[in-house]
Scaffold this motif. Sequence first.
Motif, mmCIF file in Angstrom:
data_model
loop_
_atom_site.group_PDB
_atom_site.id
_atom_site.type_symbol
_atom_site.label_atom_id
_atom_site.label_comp_id
_atom_site.label_asym_id
_atom_site.label_seq_id
_atom_site.Cartn_x
_atom_site.Cartn_y
_atom_site.Cartn_z
ATOM 1 N N ALA A 51 37.679 48.843 48.058
ATOM 2 C CA ALA A 51 37.869 49.655 47.002
ATOM 3 C C ALA A 51 39.016 49.664 46.036
ATOM 4 O O ALA A 51 38.979 49.761 44.854
ATOM 5 N N VAL A 52 40.248 49.044 46.515
ATOM 6 C CA VAL A 52 41.277 48.493 45.718
ATOM 7 C C VAL A 52 41.463 46.897 46.089
ATOM 8 O O VAL A 52 41.685 46.350 47.394
ATOM 9 N N LEU A 53 41.261 46.118 45.311
ATOM 10 C CA LEU A 53 41.381 44.835 45.400
ATOM 11 C C LEU A 53 42.347 44.008 44.462
ATOM 12 O O LEU A 53 42.677 44.534 43.343
ATOM 13 N N ARG A 54 43.143 42.968 45.054
ATOM 14 C CA ARG A 54 44.105 42.327 44.145
ATOM 15 C C ARG A 54 44.104 41.053 44.541
ATOM 16 O O ARG A 54 43.662 40.362 45.695
ATOM 17 N N ARG A 55 44.357 39.959 43.522
ATOM 18 C CA ARG A 55 44.438 38.563 43.564
ATOM 19 C C ARG A 55 45.901 38.177 42.928
ATOM 20 O O ARG A 55 45.893 38.514 41.669
ATOM 21 N N ASP A 56 46.815 38.250 43.556
ATOM 22 C CA ASP A 56 48.082 37.894 42.924
ATOM 23 C C ASP A 56 48.535 39.088 42.346
ATOM 24 O O ASP A 56 48.713 40.180 43.093
ATOM 25 N N ARG A 57 48.751 38.878 41.081
ATOM 26 C CA ARG A 57 49.501 40.282 40.190
ATOM 27 C C ARG A 57 48.370 40.792 39.394
ATOM 28 O O ARG A 57 48.662 41.872 38.583
ATOM 29 N N ALA A 58 47.002 40.790 39.563
ATOM 30 C CA ALA A 58 45.967 41.353 39.021
ATOM 31 C C ALA A 58 45.185 42.427 40.138
ATOM 32 O O ALA A 58 44.858 41.807 41.085
ATOM 33 N N TRP A 59 45.130 43.463 39.875
ATOM 34 C CA TRP A 59 44.710 44.674 40.710
ATOM 35 C C TRP A 59 43.372 45.201 40.086
ATOM 36 O O TRP A 59 43.354 45.450 38.837
ATOM 37 N N TYR A 60 42.423 45.542 40.934
ATOM 38 C CA TYR A 60 41.051 46.118 40.497
ATOM 39 C C TYR A 60 40.876 47.330 41.115
ATOM 40 O O TYR A 60 40.911 47.349 42.381
ATOM 41 N N LEU A 61 40.444 48.422 40.654
ATOM 42 C CA LEU A 61 40.282 49.869 41.478
ATOM 43 C C LEU A 61 38.821 49.981 40.981
ATOM 44 O O LEU A 61 38.572 50.367 39.991
ATOM 45 N N SER A 62 38.050 49.851 42.144
ATOM 46 C CA SER A 62 36.316 50.320 42.106
ATOM 47 C C SER A 62 36.423 51.588 42.047
ATOM 48 O O SER A 62 34.858 52.231 42.156
ATOM 49 N N THR A 63 37.345 52.524 42.209
ATOM 50 C CA THR A 63 37.009 54.101 42.159
ATOM 51 C C THR A 63 38.005 54.802 41.514
ATOM 52 O O THR A 63 39.034 54.029 41.244
ATOM 53 N N LEU A 64 38.121 55.827 41.353
ATOM 54 C CA LEU A 64 39.246 56.671 40.778
ATOM 55 C C LEU A 64 39.963 57.302 41.977
ATOM 56 O O LEU A 64 39.512 58.489 42.423
ATOM 57 N N PRO A 65 40.927 56.983 42.369
ATOM 58 C CA PRO A 65 41.702 57.632 43.262
ATOM 59 C C PRO A 65 42.168 59.139 43.112
ATOM 60 O O PRO A 65 42.356 59.246 41.810
ATOM 61 N N GLU A 66 42.311 59.913 44.163
ATOM 62 C CA GLU A 66 42.833 61.261 43.807
ATOM 63 C C GLU A 66 44.209 61.003 43.418
ATOM 64 O O GLU A 66 45.089 60.073 43.390
ATOM 65 N N PRO A 67 44.709 62.365 42.706
ATOM 66 C CA PRO A 67 45.898 62.002 41.888
ATOM 67 C C PRO A 67 47.171 61.607 42.566
ATOM 68 O O PRO A 67 47.840 60.586 42.306
#
Length: 660
Positions: free
Chosen positions: A565-581
């Motif tokens: 759901a949350v993926l990271r490669r080195d300093r690049a992060w990707y969120l495949s959903t919108l986390p709760e606040p």
Amino acid sequence: MTAADRPGLADATRGRILFGGDYNPEQWPEETWHEDVRLMREAGVNSVTLGVFSWSRLEPEPGAREFGWLDTVMDLMHANGVGVVLATPTAAPPPWLGRLHPDTLPRDENGDVEWWGGRQHFSHSSATYRRHAAAITEDLAARYGAHPALTMWHINNEYCTADHGDEAAAAFRRWLRARYGTLDALNRAWGTAFWSQGYDSWDAVLPARRPHYLKNPAQVLDFRRFTSDALLECYLAERDIVTRHTPHIPVTTNFMPLFLGQDGWRWAEEEDVVSVDLYPDPRDPLAAQHGALVQDLTRSQARGPWMLMEQAAGPVDWRAVNHPKPRGLNRLWSLQAVARGADAVCYFQWRQSRQGAEKFHSGMIGHAGERGRTFQEIKVIGSELARIGPEVTGRRIQADIAVLHDWHAWWAGAQGGLPSLHVDHPTVLHAWHRALWESHLTTDFAHPEQDLSGYRLVVVPQLYAMTDAAVDNLVAHVRGGGTLVAGFLTGTADEDDRVRPGGMDARLRELFGIDVLHERWPLEPGESAAAGAFRGILWSEELEKADDATTEAAYRGGELDGLPAVLRRDRAWYLSTLPEPDALRALLARVAADAGVRPVVERLPPQVEAVRRGELLFLLHHGREPVTVDLPGTQHDLLTGRTHTDRITLGRHGAAVLRP
């Protein structure tokens, strides 16, 4: 005169915070004008905007000019030390223009005429409208260009009109010819092989009028671009007239907050002063965050101090239920604007109207008159802004975080035929900005192709459509040592709304460590997906990660169980959903800390906002109960003149402007 030589907001403020609002003396008998200036002086008003909706008063019939009343008001303002932001009145053409020249009236997507009787009833592409608008602007500039009260020009008002009529259609075709050159290029860009839409003649190309079923998304995208550019042409025509007469006077036009219809980055390049109208709902618990977002965006468009052209002193008139501002909120939100870079705090309007469509929209003087609470609060605000003005104006705000926003990406993603119609770009943008705001992390906004080298952290809530240059810019930011966090649907399409191979640009998939993006799994309203220790809403994705990527949070249960759901490669992060606040706030705070970004103040009570403008620390309390704030050493409060050691107490909607 080059852009660098043009005057700016500092030429109008002259070391003061501009304070005032729209003044419509044509609605009142002349004896009221003298009462108005007395009250303006009492309230500390030093600026009024004149003439915004006065075209029919200035030109009651074609070619006539009645400037006598405006001469009197201009002289009256100057005699009482009040500067004038003089507007061209072209947002509300007089009835005679539409009656005599129906071609000046816009048409909606169904072909229906939008008649006079309101405002903004003009076709941006009408040669007749442009000719008459230029004529009244020319005469205003010639008559008042040398008047000592004049401090700024305000062109039109809240440009927003789309037009689907025949003259706009012809202009749209000219715009497309200039963009694409040939019909073959247009057909490729619009993907007209789908549904037999191929064009063999430019005459067949129309604005995005109402079809039987879904519109061509690329056609809609280009029509939005054209509309923004056509309105900008209207602005530039009037701007160039007043600039020719008064090259030393700055020019503005007022944006609406986070408005879909204009490319704000492009427009801001053509303004000497960037200004905005801001009307948060006082009943909205996140109203202050909405204000902060709009203020950060406007400051970033201005690349420095900006102008709050309009706000409400009390209730507005256009919501289903229009609530007044509780005691102290008007002051608090005015100071919030100053904290986030405003050097002008103004209102619509000075005196509340007694007739017309907006008679229940508040004014600095309400229906209750000078004894009313609204005016009494206005006097306090005027006094405090005068006190802090010399210490504040011109000071900049330093941010280590850039939030990327692009109107073209918004336009491309705001259409039908998408996996979910519940994904609203402003909602996503607000969610991410809120997470940073609640962590007291100062943010700029930036265009995705802008130089990002000055930022430690770049945040991309959502950029559905991206140019190759924008993609390369993000990759370069990470390779240059910066940190990047991006949300779902980023990099899905190119600038023609053509889906990228693989469902996301390959350079971004490599950057984030996404091997395959198998499927998108949008969520229903009220539905959520468990992901690590939090839940996500709106969206989820079936991702297969690269071997060297790290799953920071995995989906739990359902079809996506165990997938990132949350993926990271080195300093690049990707969120495949919108986390709760709470989860989004914690995640972004963690990433910011890892990137070396620190909050303005480490520990604050809930509902207290901290902003640093230059060396000044603004503390803004958005709650009703008193709170005590620990201070970083001895601080002097410019609002009260008191010195505080170690801590300060803020009352209901309290504020402090602190200097070491």
